[in-house]
Design an enzyme around this catalytic site. Sequence first.
Site, mmCIF file in Angstrom:
data_model
loop_
_atom_site.group_PDB
_atom_site.id
_atom_site.type_symbol
_atom_site.label_atom_id
_atom_site.label_comp_id
_atom_site.label_asym_id
_atom_site.label_seq_id
_atom_site.Cartn_x
_atom_site.Cartn_y
_atom_site.Cartn_z
ATOM 1 N N PHE A 132 -4.281 -79.474 -31.539
ATOM 2 C CA PHE A 132 -3.692 -79.703 -30.239
ATOM 3 C C PHE A 132 -3.921 -81.235 -29.940
ATOM 4 C CE2 PHE A 132 -3.919 -79.621 -25.554
ATOM 5 C CZ PHE A 132 -2.812 -78.883 -25.237
ATOM 6 N N ASP A 204 -12.626 -75.861 -31.233
ATOM 7 C CA ASP A 204 -12.184 -75.544 -29.965
ATOM 8 C C ASP A 204 -11.684 -74.178 -29.789
ATOM 9 O OD1 ASP A 204 -10.136 -75.827 -27.649
ATOM 10 O OD2 ASP A 204 -9.722 -77.882 -28.187
ATOM 11 N N TYR A 229 -8.755 -72.032 -18.086
ATOM 12 C CA TYR A 229 -7.640 -71.846 -17.476
ATOM 13 C C TYR A 229 -6.578 -71.090 -18.270
ATOM 14 C CZ TYR A 229 -5.923 -76.194 -19.410
ATOM 15 O OH TYR A 229 -5.436 -77.464 -20.112
ATOM 16 N N LYS A 230 -6.981 -70.699 -19.362
ATOM 17 C CA LYS A 230 -5.836 -69.945 -20.056
ATOM 18 C C LYS A 230 -6.470 -68.241 -20.183
ATOM 19 C CE LYS A 230 -4.769 -73.738 -23.055
ATOM 20 N NZ LYS A 230 -5.357 -74.686 -24.148
ATOM 21 N N ARG A 378 7.276 -69.719 -27.407
ATOM 22 C CA ARG A 378 6.038 -69.091 -27.606
ATOM 23 C C ARG A 378 5.760 -67.930 -26.480
ATOM 24 N NH1 ARG A 378 0.654 -72.757 -26.585
ATOM 25 N NH2 ARG A 378 1.194 -72.670 -24.407
#
Length: 419
Positions: A132, A204, A229-230, A378
């Site tokens: 990422f 991560d 927040y995911k 996605r």
Amino acid sequence: MTAPAGTALIRDDLLERDRSDPLAPFRDRFRLPEGVIYLDGNSLGPPSMNIGTRIGALLADEWGSDLVASWNRHGWFRLPERVGTRLAPLLGAGGDEVIATDSVSVNLFKLLAALLRRPGPGRVVLAEDTNFPTDLYMAEGLVSLLRESGARLRLVPPADFEGALGPDVSVATLTQVDFRTGRKHDLRRLTALAREAGIPIVWDLSHSAGAFPLRLNDDRVEFAVGCGYKYLNGGPGAPGFLYVAREFQQSLDTPLSGWMGHRAPFDFETRYRPAAGMRRFLTGTPGILSMVALEEGLRTFDGVDMEALRAKSEELGNVFLRLADERLTGFGVEAVSPRGARERGSQVSLRHPDAYPVMQALIARGVVGDFREPDLLRFGFAPLYVRYADVWDAVETLRDVLACEEHRAPRFQHRDAVT
Ligand SMILES: *Cc1c(COP(=O)(O)O)cnc(C)c1O
């Protein structure tokens, strides 16, 4: 599946799956708009049903009535640890090994810097070039800060990562689930491999925490960061988390030595002295509104059997891939996620040359996924609120969009800042 192999799935099979799904009742914990199929919880989890009440209570009974005394009276000062302790079971970690604080970017910087500063021959920070981008940018910023000491960043394709764990490497970082393809790394195997080479890995877990059960202690993971927040449903910009195995906590010094990580912040000493345990990884004053929202997000996992959650996540992905095979042939769509559920996180990505406008057209029809450069559609499957029938409806809507070439409409070509 209900349908025997070789027989095409029908929607009724999936409705049947929903009826017997032990996780189905948990959907009521979420505030989801009517008529929307939400397959983007891997980017931003939805609010929990209780969030308004909880934030309202914070305003009425804490901040709004006790003002500054709330730091003591309502436990605000200890909230980063309390939230960390609540999160720990989802990570398979001890309650004193996790703290909620800052963003993933900042937390990664703190751990990479703390590890890179340790004495040793290695000066290289090793990462996959597919990681990422913020992880790469933070590593880039860190090595440029320490360039005079010989610090360098080495980016390698995923296939070359294991071979690159050489003596010049000081610290490596890996994201367990690839944000583009959903490919999932074997945390245990790679951690052991790096340990043999004497190299710490900072994992991560942004697309792992809350998506499937983790066993950081059992897998002997030493360092990790992740996102609130995911899949953890903590709200936009929720604090991230940081995990350090107990045995390393006292020997690591964060470079961002802020007062909240001080041993005694309210002694107002001139010199920094790190707090014992995970508190030393705090920097400035935590955002209490977001911290409380994250705590509420974590409550959506109360009583959830994480093995059942993983089983459903795998099945949702399997069904999606199977339906994509059965229903989307001839439309220029190609699956890029691993076929084997064990090698996937909780998302599936499809490639299509017009992925951006296709996703916009899908969203306009109430099926919310997202687009990732250059050509990826996605879809995230958060098992607490995504239903099997949603998977069917999502694929059928996609089929319809493609069949009608709906995505060619000019209104779907406009590129917004967030995709
Ligand atoms: C979402 C995500 C982040 C987010 O970083 P922030 O600094 O919290 O915005 C970082 N790394 C990965 C792998 C992610 O998926």
